[in-house]
Enzyme design. Structure first.
Site, short mmCIF file in Angstrom:
data_model
loop_
_atom_site.label_atom_id
_atom_site.label_comp_id
_atom_site.label_asym_id
_atom_site.label_seq_id
_atom_site.Cartn_x
_atom_site.Cartn_y
_atom_site.Cartn_z
CB SER B 56 -24.94 24.25 -47.67
OG SER B 56 -23.45 24.35 -48.27
CG HIS B 58 -27.31 19.10 -44.06
ND1 HIS B 58 -27.88 18.46 -43.43
CD2 HIS B 58 -27.17 18.91 -44.60
CE1 HIS B 58 -28.55 18.17 -44.48
NE2 HIS B 58 -27.93 18.12 -45.09
CG ASP B 111 -23.13 13.51 -51.30
OD1 ASP B 111 -22.65 14.24 -51.56
OD2 ASP B 111 -24.44 13.29 -50.90
CG HIS B 220 -31.80 16.24 -47.30
ND1 HIS B 220 -31.35 14.64 -47.26
CD2 HIS B 220 -30.21 16.45 -47.51
CE1 HIS B 220 -29.62 14.88 -47.06
NE2 HIS B 220 -29.26 16.03 -47.01
#
Lengths: 333, 333
Positions: B56, B58, B111, B220
């Site tokens: 989250s 983005h 991921d 990030h």
């Protein structure tokens, strides 16, 4: 200033040029006026033309709402300043398909003066011009002086409803009435958490102390109704909803469209946090949310803050809101 | 922190809840997993399912690209953190219409690990899962180690192309190939002018000194390739274009799609100022811009900065890019 800038004096020209370059499939520059953007297919013969305009720094407003099914021509001013009367006049000419033009704009002194002058010029050309002045910002004047209120994000609904009505083939008076009805059905409020800076000035043009927030702030930092300790997202959302709905006083069961816009530097996720509370509060007042829009629809440079707009719907406004639109800032519904 | 916050621990839940509440006409929460958002009409029987997911912060990515013609189910992680394997698995199940599922995601360690675990779980359920890993960020590894590069805003093009291919009725391998071709045709670069703050931390998680900028920065705050004096908008735009196109090395005459995304707190007008210079530089390299997207498509909380993505087009990608889409962050083309 940590900003993407060349010469601050060029920012509006560069923004407009980049905008038209990026969206050349939908818009073009007006011949002879680089401060007017025209929908690709405008003027449409026999269709009422829709014009708007306003100061820069609110992108995607105003220019992003130019396109099929919405605004035919948009006049562009300097940062936070009205477009010139000439630009409004050129926009009227560019939008004129022979069925009259309706100018839908916000209630600011410069815009009022320049639209009035442009309308007179257009009348001399034989173009019928009607106007609707948005005044949805409830914090800018008390209810009994609603004509003094500023126009804010409710203008987007006004353009959508007026633009869709014109696209249906309605005459100028009917388009004006639909747009007027839309803005009359809108109430908005803004909150500011941090100010914005005009690049040519180089420092914030107003201040919001850390740890505080300004409720009722305007799109250019016009003073709000209160400066208080920064609340939680839920407290802020509930207070914004209360302000809007206390002023609106809609019968229980009314269907509404809701628009939450960031003011430029607010993380998009936080707008959804606000919406989550606002939506529940709106429903707790007996209203039914038919459609919601959450995003950066009408900004103020890099101000941190948000606006809430609630528009009451009827069957016609629901139909017009759902009508297809093709402008860069407002996709198909 | 001048932010809209309740308890920082609740921000992701509140964002997702607000998102689903706002866009209930197009998406819904997954039964039994509040960290998976599912397209309203998913699963579509006989259609290949499209899944994505990511951290989250983005917004509108990743969740905003859930909807008809794009992503069927999106797994949602904490701020800047991968979704769990369980959430990816639940997303795969929710997207599965019996024709296999293709997971299109970005190249980050968490991921990669969680998609791999979820794919194994899904295989046990008898669901065929194919994957494409986005690695469009040219600054994150040299060309000869492209498999190490991070996925950034090129993912949006990957989702659009893969989603449209699936909507056309292609089989899983063909959808995977179309999405892989799209991300292989993408190159991106980011620049940061000011950092962002994770609310639970309360101070920026990296620093960018005033008067400087960080070229090649990640979504990030991953370190970029250079920290230099803050340039003009034109200088920054030209340098970003040079970085992307030197790496891309496209034949003259190639048609491209261009996406300029703000990172969260960049005024929208300034993105057009950047685009104005980028577009001319791209054309000066002999490329033809077929379609441009300028806005906040993939952000990093309230980071000040922007990304540029260039995707090379062929006839199939042009057709798929233009296919109708109905998700909250990407309107009809």
């Amino acid at each position: 200033m940590q900003r993407f800038l060349n010469d601050p004096d060029d920012i509006v020209d560069e923004t407009v040029r980049g905008f038209v370059r990026a969206h050349a499939d939908r818009v073009r520059l007006c011949d002879g006026n680089a401060r007017v953007v025209v929908a690709r297919d405008a003027p449409v013969s026999g269709k009422v033309g829709i014009v708007t305009g306003g100061g820069s720094g609110h992108e995607p407003a105003f220019v992003g709402y130019t396109g099929a099914g919405m605004v035919d021509a948009t006049a562009i001013g300097e940062l936070f300043s009205s477009p010139t009367a000439k630009s409004f006049h050129d926009a009227i000419k560019a939008a004129d398909g022979g069925a009259g033009v309706v100018v839908l704009y916000g209630n600011y002194a410069g815009d009022n003066m320049n639209v009035k002058m442009a309308s007179r010029m257009a009348a001399k050309d034989g173009v019928e011009v009607l106007t609707v002045v948005a005044n949805d910002d409830v914090s800018s004047a008390p209810p009994e002086e609603r004509e003094k209120r500023r126009g804010v994000a409710g203008e987007i609904f006004m353009w959508k409803i007026g633009g869709a009505k014109a696209a249906e083939g309605a005459d100028a008076a009917a388009v004006r009435d639909a747009a007027q009805g839309a803005i009359d059905a809108c109430r908005s409020v803004g909150v500011g958490l941090a100010p914005c800076t005009l690049p040519a000035v180089g420092h914030p043009n107003f201040s919001i102390e850390a740890g505080t927030m300004e409720m009722g702030i305007g799109h250019h930092g016009e003073p709000g109704t209160s400066v208080t300790k920064l609340g939680t997202a839920d407290e802020i959302a509930s207070e914004m909803t209360r302000i809007v709905l206390d002023d609106h006083d809609l019968p229980s069961g009314t269907e509404v469209a809701v628009l939450v816009s960031g003011l430029g530097a607010t993380p998009r996720g936080e707008l959804y946090v606000l919406y989550d509370r606002m939506a529940r509060d709106i429903e707790d007042r007996g209203l039914k949310i038919h459609k919601a829009y959450v995003g950066d629809y009408f900004t103020s440079l890099e101000m941190v803050g948000a606006t809430l707009t609630v528009m009451a719907l009827d069957d016609e406004r629901k139909r017009l809101l759902a009508a297809s639109t093709d402008c860069p800032a407002f996709g198909a519904a």
